[in-house]
Structure formats: structure tokens, C-alpha cells
Design an enzyme around this catalytic site. Sequence first.
Site, mmCIF file in Angstrom:
data_model
loop_
_atom_site.group_PDB
_atom_site.id
_atom_site.type_symbol
_atom_site.label_atom_id
_atom_site.label_comp_id
_atom_site.label_asym_id
_atom_site.label_seq_id
_atom_site.Cartn_x
_atom_site.Cartn_y
_atom_site.Cartn_z
ATOM 1 N N ARG A 165 5.119 -3.781 1.643
ATOM 2 C CA ARG A 165 5.716 -4.953 2.294
ATOM 3 C C ARG A 165 5.016 -6.245 1.882
ATOM 4 N NH1 ARG A 165 4.702 -2.256 8.076
ATOM 5 N NH2 ARG A 165 5.007 -0.433 6.752
ATOM 6 N N LYS B 36 -5.548 7.635 1.484
ATOM 7 C CA LYS B 36 -4.645 8.744 1.813
ATOM 8 C C LYS B 36 -5.384 10.069 1.620
ATOM 9 C CE LYS B 36 -0.265 6.514 0.493
ATOM 10 N NZ LYS B 36 0.403 6.555 1.793
#
Length: 499
Positions: A339, A265
Site C-alpha cells: 500500500r 515473515k
Amino acid sequence: MKALKLASTIATPYAVVGLSNSKGKLTIESGAISLNEKALLEILKNLGATGKCDEIVKVPFSKPATIYFTGLGESSKSYDNETLRRAAGSAARALAGVSEATFALPATNLAQISAVAEGAALGAYAFNEFRSSSKSEFKDPLEQIIIATKSTSDAAVKRSLIRAEIIARHTATVRDLINTPPSHLTPESFCARMKKIATPLGLKVEILNEVTLKNQGYGGIIGVGQGSANPPRLLRVSYSPSKAKRRYAFVGKGITFDTGGLALKPANGMEAMKSDMSGAAAVIGAVFAIAELKLPIAIDAWAPLAENMVSENATRPSDIINIYGGKSVEVLNPDAEGRLVLADALVRAQEVGSKAGGLDGIIDVATLTGAQVVALGTRTSAVMTNDYEFSGEFLSASEKAGEAFWPMPLPEELRASLDSPVADIANIGDRMGGMLVAGLFLKEFIEADLPWLHLDIAGPSYNEASAHGYTPVGGTGIALRSLVTLVESASSQSTRNGK
Ligand code: BES
Ligand code: MN
Ligand code: ZN
């Protein structure tokens, strides 16, 4: 914070009173208490008070010595619960450093009194653990909350104060966990902290370490955690009351820090990713509160915990992992890690639920996608589901709790974007509708006939703007109250399918 108290008069030097406004006309709303309104209105006018929400005006007075007027917005005959909750919370925040205060707000029915108590207790929060003690400008939260009411001996009112204190105390735990930086909160220390609270509450705790996770095939948790020096864990906290009316599983995303892994990121804003375990904290906090409230619903709360880091051991884009139970996933983007850990825990939660006689519902809570924040902003969370009756129940609970959740679809046509040329499924699909694609990924791991909710709390879990109402800066504790309220309403219903 001390246990909340009731009183029929103001006997403390500090008091909180409501102030509303109708077309420029101010009204003092002191509920069960009468004050010299004429004199006070004159002072308030001179001070330029408006009575709008989140406005606090401090007025030195005689008895009580100081009144904190808290804005209620538009004048009303009966204020809604969330308005009262926020007004009480705003005042409680402003009262940091004060030891005791009496809240005299326009609350007559049980739900309103309960809202004032809850808002005040939730507002009385501060996270000062890492400040050096020499800095005295950081004040401790308001310690003793007293609610002014005519019904001081009403048993239901007394119970609502106990409930407010329980909710606030566990919300504070959730906020503390979120605010604690990854230097001080790892998967291992998260488990240790939770075990310390769970055990005295009589809850069962199971912690799987990295060796067991690897041996038993938890490829999602291992794949996400393998780049970190702080190994992953799967935490389970179980509440099993005798004669439970229903059985639910809660599963919360527990990424103690999300760097994005090899899909690193940008540095700008990465610090907020210490909050990527908000879902895990919320589900464990909720089961603590549910147990302490002795609600007749069995809950297994699961927290798959990992730190998503960059290293020579980190999962690479194109790596294939196997989720618990065997399904293969092509990891195209290691920043779509939530997830993966959730899939492991969801499959395991359903397996355990089946063995225990079957689940009535499963709920996952996760700071899952930036797309959630784009779609709904920072104060509204998303609900996705395979069962509209269950999401309907949840949405009325969240409305009652004063937490904003909004239904989002899981459009079948987006599912194909998750197809992989080499594995059963890929971990990313279409960028457009990214929140829904993430929901569709999780849906692949849910048994077809099991009612399931997916709560994406990416925006609302962590307040990077300023404090408002009972919401502080930093971890908010969102989802805990909705989960507790859902379980409370299930407690007062008959059993599902007569089970
Ligand atoms: N933890 C983030 C999601 C997030 C973003 C939470 C902003 C709170 C605020 C999650 O793991 C993530 O990185 N998601 C990616 C998914 C994408 C790679 C498909 C995202 O949303 O960009
Ligand atoms: Mn990520
Ligand atoms: Zn994440």
C-alpha cells in the site's frame, strides 16, 4: 510458440478432441472433424475414460496417429467459453514436447473458436530457464497450434487467432517475471526487461531511479526499498494512440521480494513472495497487449518497484514517511508495504493524468493481503471500488475473459482503525477485514470523483498447487486478460462525458 493456424482437416500426427459425459454415456466432441466414433468410444470405455474436466486420455490411432481426448464435463449442445478454454489448455499442457497439434473441439461461433485458441495458447507455456540443459525430461511447450474449423477464411476468426497469440505471448512474459527469483529479478532488471519489449512496440518508457525518487518525494517507494541493496524504481510505460476515446491509468504492486522487512515473515512459505510483483507484471503486460492490439484507449501503466528487505537501513515500526504529494504515514508494520509503494504511484498517476486532460478511470492491481486468500481462496480475486458502474464494467469484462473476480465492500466504519496518533494515517488497522482495510488505505489517495478499482490478486496470481486447465504451476498472469477485455469493450463504446 508460432502464430496459430486454421485448418479444415487434421493433417498433423497429434490431434485434440473433446470428450463429454451425460449420466455415464460418453460423447466424442470433435467439432468440425468427423472421426470413427464407434471404434474410439469402445477404446475410451476400455481405458476407463470419464470425460470430466481436466482429464486427458491419450489414444493411439491411425489418422491422426495420436488423439488426446480432453474432458469437457457434462455433455452440452453448446459449451461455454471457459469450459472450452480450459479443455484446450489442459490438452496443450499435456502436449509439451510435441511440435504441432490440431485442436478439433466443439466450437462453432466466433467466441468459442476464440476461446479454444486462447486456451491452447495459454496452456502452451513452460518455465525452464533455470534448468540445466542436460535434463531433457523438461519439455518445451507445444510449438504450433492448429485450430480445426469450417470457417478457415473468415476474417474475424483469423483476427481472433492473432489476438489469442498476442494475449498468450504477453501472459507468458508476466508468468516469466513472476517465476523469476529475486536473485535474477530486481527493480532495476525488471525495468530493463520491460524496456526491451516496450520500445519495439512504440511505447514510451520512463524510469525513475532511487536518487530521483528521493529528491521528488516518493517516500513510500523509498521507505520500502531502503533496506535493500537493490534500489527501488518507478517504471512508467505509456501507450498514447492518436484520437484516444478514453484515458486510463493502471498501477501494479511491484515488490520483487517481500521478506516482510523488520516484521519478518516466517521462513515457511516465504519463497512464494517472489510473486509479490505480480500486479506490476500484469499491468505492464496488459499495456503491451493493448498496444499490440492497437486499441483506441490511452493507458499509462505504472509499476512502483522495490525489494522489502531487512537491514540496518530498513524502515522501523513507528517510522513516519511522506507519500508523494505530502500525506504522512506511520509505518506500524513494514510488512504492509504494498500500500505504501502503491500510494506514491497512485498519486503520481493521477497528477500526470490530470495534466494530460483527465483520467476516465484508475485501476490498481496488487498481491496486497493474505486476508484476500482467506476470504476468497486461491482462484478468485477481489474487486473494490468507489464507482459501481466502473466495477460493473470490469466484472463483465473479467467474466468474458474467464478470470474469476468478486466484488468486495469498503465499509466506512473500518476507516477509523487506520487513524494514527502521530501521522495523517497508519499503514495498518483492524486485522479483521484486512483486505478491506487495505482497500480503504488506498482510497485515501484517490481523488473523490475519479472512478477507481482496486484488484487484490494475492491468491490467484501464483499457483502453488497443481496445474489445471490453461493455468500452470507458478505465475498465472491473472488480471491481464480482464484488463485487456475491459479496454476492448471501452473501445467499442462512445467516449465518456463526450470527451
Ligand atoms: N505480499 C503480502 C500479501 C500476500 C500474502 C500476498 C500471501 C500473497 C500471498 C503483503 O505485503 C503482506 O504482507 N500483507 C500483510 C498485511 C498485514 C501486515 C496488514 C498480510 O496480509 O499479512
Ligand atoms: Mn508484506
Ligand atoms: Zn507484499
